[in-house]
Design an enzyme around this catalytic site. Structure first.
Site, PDB file in Angstrom:
ATOM      1  N   LYS A   1     -36.068  57.177  28.756  1.00 22.22           N
ATOM      2  CA  LYS A   1     -35.776  58.288  29.672  1.00 22.22           C
ATOM      3  C   LYS A   1     -36.859  59.342  29.567  1.00 22.22           C
ATOM      4  O   LYS A   1     -37.542  59.450  28.550  1.00 22.22           O
ATOM      5  CB  LYS A   1     -34.399  58.869  29.398  1.00 22.22           C
ATOM      6  CG  LYS A   1     -34.316  59.785  28.204  1.00 22.22           C
ATOM      7  CD  LYS A   1     -32.934  60.393  28.126  1.00 22.22           C
ATOM      8  CE  LYS A   1     -32.768  61.252  26.876  1.00 22.22           C
ATOM      9  NZ  LYS A   1     -33.396  62.572  26.981  1.00 22.22           N
TER      10      LYS A   1
ATOM     11  N   HIS B   1     -41.951  51.844  16.548  1.00 22.45           N
ATOM     12  CA  HIS B   1     -43.290  51.881  17.132  1.00 22.45           C
ATOM     13  C   HIS B   1     -44.353  52.178  16.062  1.00 22.45           C
ATOM     14  O   HIS B   1     -45.411  51.574  16.039  1.00 22.45           O
ATOM     15  CB  HIS B   1     -43.346  52.876  18.294  1.00 22.45           C
ATOM     16  CG  HIS B   1     -42.764  52.311  19.557  1.00 22.45           C
ATOM     17  ND1 HIS B   1     -41.417  52.206  19.762  1.00 22.45           N
ATOM     18  CD2 HIS B   1     -43.357  51.769  20.648  1.00 22.45           C
ATOM     19  CE1 HIS B   1     -41.199  51.644  20.950  1.00 22.45           C
ATOM     20  NE2 HIS B   1     -42.363  51.371  21.508  1.00 22.45           N
TER      21      HIS B   1
END
Lengths: 293, 222
Positions: free
Chosen positions: B133, B54
């Protein structure tokens, strides 16, 4: 001293791929307790299937095989240097065999060493004891749950809490709430009370080796462990933070002596994949065990 | 030993019955139809990407001018991610004797660390979902609403089960980030997840957090 490297590889494999029965039993009970068809029950279902598949195929339960934390209790005359070398060799081999993910990353550069070797990685605690067996405990502690661990210095202006068991309760409840599902709930909380910042957290982590069903020898702590277990589950965070009845399987506490000026409450959060095993070697007999109450 | 019943066989069927099947490329219409709590079985070609990935995408493609050395990967991602999914995952991977890779263990990692980046990545590449998650927060939730994407929650720690839904490791990029941090291009079949943040501004995480906060206050007052 005999070379126990291969036995250590087996210990690592067992910890990484074969969830201890006390945890699996708790997962099954949690599965039954959740509402039929709920997302929480679905999560536990997937977890139970995964546990079974990992055991059958010898693959890691979780891809985050964590920090390998070894505790070595050795008889008089044992060589820490040789044991360290054998543990490191076993960790390298276990990484090659994909029981462990390469997980040691240099802090600032972000460079992964590739073989799980690094500064204080794996972590090894040594203690000489008065028995003639060699005992090695291993815990694989993943990063998600490690990140939601907490340490409180009480009281503070930000966290007014009393320096007694009620202050400890407040800190543990706060930490459990803040963790939400991020530590892969249902989790297990190890709590260290007192000590300094380092010893307090080490004591908290050691509690995670305890079998789920045991009792604390200190009646005050035993009562608070059970109370906090009930209270945290009323928060309703639930498996994976989806909402539900089981947020923690248990809370395990221990206290240490502290300085008059300090009162630390350290909370180590262990995910549902509580991977810890113990190997005992006496003469030529080798046994790998899960914690038992 | 855990036996497959009562938990085992039943639920796989139950999940299949209840779940929405999604195949990449996913349309905006399919995404808008999903609501928090829906179970999804995802199939098709997706990419793993976590912290280093990212940071790299933001620095090189979104904020920076793509350097020549990175153009090939940019084209790959620009095509591959449109209508597809980024999975927050650092897998355990095995290299087979034939030189191909396979996933050994591949559960989700905590997504919140990508919160500063995720909405921009969703917008720039036209992602329809991210899988991870622990959920994400307002910036990502707003990004999902504006650009037609959802947050899919995989089951943390279910690494063997999820690895088995990975039928093929198609390619890998930026392996120099390390095995966990590389972009793994994978073909999955019936990857099980739950919608916990939808494209209508709803978040299961925000709801559970608010409800549990009320209960915490009661416990501390009592």
């Amino acid at each position: 001293m005999q070379d126990i490297t291969e036995h250590l590889v087996e210990l690592i494999k067992s910890a990484s791929t074969d969830l201890p029965p006390d945890i699996e039993q708790a997962l099954k009970e949690a599965h039954q307790a959740e509402d039929d068809g709920s997302v929480a029950q679905g999560a536990l279902q997937t977890i139970l299937e995964n546990v079974q598949m990992s055991r059958e195929t010898g693959r890691p339960i979780c891809q985050d095989t964590g920090t390998p934390i070894f505790y070595v209790w050795y008889p008089e005359g044992g060589s820490q240097r040789k044991m360290r070398e054998q543990i490191q060799a076993a960790v390298r081999t276990a990484t090659e065999r994909t029981y462990l993910r390469p997980n040691a990353v240099e802090a600032l550069s972000g460079k992964n060493s590739g073989d799980n070797m690094g500064v204080d990685f794996p972590t090894i605690h040594f203690e000489e004891w008065d028995q003639d067996a060699l005992k090695i405990g291993l815990m694989l502690k993943g990063g998600g749950c490690e990140n939601v661990g907490a340490q409180y210095s009480i009281p503070s202006p930000e966290f007014p809490a009393s320096r007694d068991i009620q202050g400890v309760r407040k800190a543990v409840l706060d930490a459990a709430f803040k963790a939400q599902g991020l530590g892969c709930a249902p989790g297990i909380l190890g709590v260290g009370i007192g000590g300094d910042r380092a010893t307090s957290m080490i004591k908290a982590k050691e509690q995670l080796f305890r079998p789920l069903g045991d009792s604390n020898p200190d009646p005050e702590l035993d009562a608070m462990e059970k109370q906090l277990h009930r209270e945290i589950n009323t928060l309703g965070v639930g498996p994976m933070g989806f909402g539900g009845k089981t947020t923690v399987f248990c809370v395990k506490m221990a206290q240490l002596h502290r300085l008059p000026a300090s009162f630390f409450v350290s909370i180590a959060y262990m995910c549902w994949a509580d991977r810890r095993k113990t190997m005992t070697i006496k003469n030529d007999a080798v046994a790998i065990d899960a914690p038992q109450a | 030993m855990f036996s497959r019943d009562p938990a085992g066989e039943r639920s796989t069927e139950d999940t299949n019955d209840m779940a929405t099947k999604l195949t990449v490329p996913i349309s905006e219409e399919q995404i808008r139809a999903l609501k928090v709590g829906d179970q999804v079985l995802l199939s098709g070609i997706i990419y793993t990407g976590r912290d280093a990935a990212h940071k790299y995408m933001i620095e090189n493609f979104i904020k920076g001018d793509c350097p020549d050395s990175e153009k090939a990967l940019y084209e790959e991602l620009k095509q591959g991610l449109a209508g597809s999914v980024i999975y927050h995952c650092g897998p355990v991977v095995r290299k087979r004797d034939d030189g191909k890779y396979e996933f050994v263990a591949a559960g989700p990692t905590t997504s919140i660390r990508e919160e500063p980046y995720q909405a921009d990545v969703i917008e720039h590449f036209g992602l329809r979902a991210v899988i991870g998650k622990g959920g994400m927060r307002d910036k990502t939730l707003t990004g999902c609403k504006e650009h037609g994407a959802v947050y899919l929650h995989a089951i943390g720690g279910a690494a063997t089960l999820i690895a088995d839904t990975c039928e093929e490791v198609v390619d890998v990029f930026k392996l120099d980030f390390g095995v966990p941090e590389a972009f793994w291009k994978i073909r999955v079949k019936d990857f099980p997840c739950v919608v916990t943040m939808d494209s209508h501004g709803e978040s299961l995480h925000a709801k559970v957090q608010a409800e549990s906060e009320g209960k915490l206050k009661k416990l501390l007052a009592g």
